[in-house]
Design a protein around this motif. Structure first.
Motif, mmCIF file in Angstrom:
data_model
loop_
_atom_site.group_PDB
_atom_site.id
_atom_site.type_symbol
_atom_site.label_atom_id
_atom_site.label_comp_id
_atom_site.label_asym_id
_atom_site.label_seq_id
_atom_site.Cartn_x
_atom_site.Cartn_y
_atom_site.Cartn_z
ATOM 1 N N VAL A 1 0.857 -1.183 0.000
ATOM 2 C CA VAL A 1 0.000 0.000 0.000
ATOM 3 C C VAL A 1 0.892 1.230 0.000
ATOM 4 O O VAL A 1 1.831 1.328 0.806
ATOM 5 N N SER B 1 3.303 2.429 2.903
ATOM 6 C CA SER B 1 2.760 2.353 4.262
ATOM 7 C C SER B 1 2.506 0.919 4.708
ATOM 8 O O SER B 1 2.463 0.651 5.906
ATOM 9 N N ILE B 2 2.339 0.002 3.771
ATOM 10 C CA ILE B 2 2.177 -1.405 4.128
ATOM 11 C C ILE B 2 2.970 -2.270 3.150
ATOM 12 O O ILE B 2 2.882 -2.095 1.940
ATOM 13 N N ASN B 3 3.763 -3.178 3.701
ATOM 14 C CA ASN B 3 4.401 -4.245 2.927
ATOM 15 C C ASN B 3 4.004 -5.529 3.631
ATOM 16 O O ASN B 3 4.385 -5.761 4.773
ATOM 17 N N GLU B 4 3.206 -6.350 2.961
ATOM 18 C CA GLU B 4 2.684 -7.560 3.575
ATOM 19 C C GLU B 4 3.699 -8.702 3.519
ATOM 20 O O GLU B 4 3.419 -9.799 3.035
#
Lengths: 114, 113
Positions: free
Chosen positions: A48, A55-58
Motif C-alpha cells: 500500500v 505504508s504497508i508491505n505484507e
C-alpha cells in the motif's frame, strides 16, 4: 474499461529476467495498492502506498520491489521470480486509505514465469 | 486473527433473487465492501456498509450487522450477466494508521436460464 490502467496486460518471463509492471490513474487518488490473485482465489494485498510513501508491505519477498514515482504512477519491479509467482497482479487506487471510498481496480497483468 | 467466510459456489435462476452471505472476524472494522469480478476481469465496486442496516442500489442491496459480524448481498431480478464471483471485503484498521482491505474467499454465482 477501468479508470486504472495497467500495462502490460500479459507478461511471460524467465526466472532470471528483470521486468516491470506499470499502473496509472488520473483520478487524483492518493492511495495505491498492489494485489496478487491466483486462479479462483481472492486478491491478496502486497503493498500500500499513501501519498507516495510505502505504508504497508505484507511481508512480500524482495524479488518484488514497488515504486511510486508520483501520485499517478505505481510500478512493480520484478527480478528472479519463481514459477509460483505466476498470477494476476492487480493495481488499485482510492482517494485515501481512510473512509468510505472504494478501491478502483485495474484489469491486471497476467504474469507467467517459465 | 482475520477470517472472512463466504459460500464457495451458488446457483440461481434467471429472474430470481439470490442472497450471498458473508461472516467475518477481524481485529478491527472500518467498513465492509462488496465487489463483483467476472472471470479474467478487474473487481468492480458494488456496495459499502459501515453502519448496521440495509443499503439499496438498484437491483443490488447489502446488509450489515456489526454485532453479529455478518453481511449479505442481495441480487434481485437476476440476469445471465450476473454470473460472476462476488467478493466480500472488510476494511481493517492496520495498527491505526492505514486501513487495509481483507477479502473473503469469494462466491462464484452461476445464473441459469
Amino acid at each position: 474499461d477501468t479508470e486504472v490502467t495497467q500495462t502490460p496486460k500479459h507478461l511471460v518471463m524467465g526466472m532470471t529476467n528483470k521486468k516491470s509492471l506499470k499502473c496509472e490513474q488520473h483520478m487524483g487518488h492518493r492511495a495505491m495498492y498492489w494485489y496478487k490473485q491466483k486462479a479462483k482465489k481472492p486478491p491478496e494485498l502486497m503493498f500500500v502506498y499513501s501519498y507516495e510513501k510505502l505504508s504497508i508491505n505484507e511481508s512480500v519477498p524482495s524479488r518484488f520491489s514497488p515504486e511510486c514515482p508520483n501520485s499517478s504512477l505505481l510500478n512493480l519491479h520484478l527480478h528472479a521470480l519463481q514459477p509460483e509467482d505466476s498470477a494476476l497482479y492487480l493495481c488499485a487506487s482510492s482517494q485515501t486509505t481512510q473512509g468510505s471510498q472504494p478501491q478502483h481496480f485495474g484489469d491486471g497483468t497476467r504474469l507467467s514465469i517459465l | 486473527g482475520q477470517n472472512i467466510d463466504q459460500p464457495t459456489e451458488m446457483t440461481a435462476t434467471e429472474g430470481a433473487i439470490v442472497q450471498i452471505n458473508c461472516t467475518y472476524q477481524t481485529s478491527g472494522f472500518n467498513g465492509l465492501f462488496w465487489y463483483q469480478q467476472h472471470a479474467g476481469e478487474a473487481p468492480t465496486f458494488l456496495s459499502y456498509n459501515v453502519l448496521d442496516g440495509l443499503e439499496e442500489k438498484g437491483r443490488f442491496s447489502s446488509f450489515l450487522s456489526r454485532s453479529k459480524g455478518y453481511s449479505y448481498l442481495l441480487l434481485k431480478e437476476l440476469q445471465m450477466k450476473d454470473s460472476a464471483s462476488y467478493l466480500c471485503a472488510v476494511r481493517d484498521n492496520y495498527g491505526g494508521a492505514t486501513n487495509k482491505l481483507i477479502f473473503g474467499t469469494g462466491t462464484l454465482l452461476a445464473v441459469q436460464p
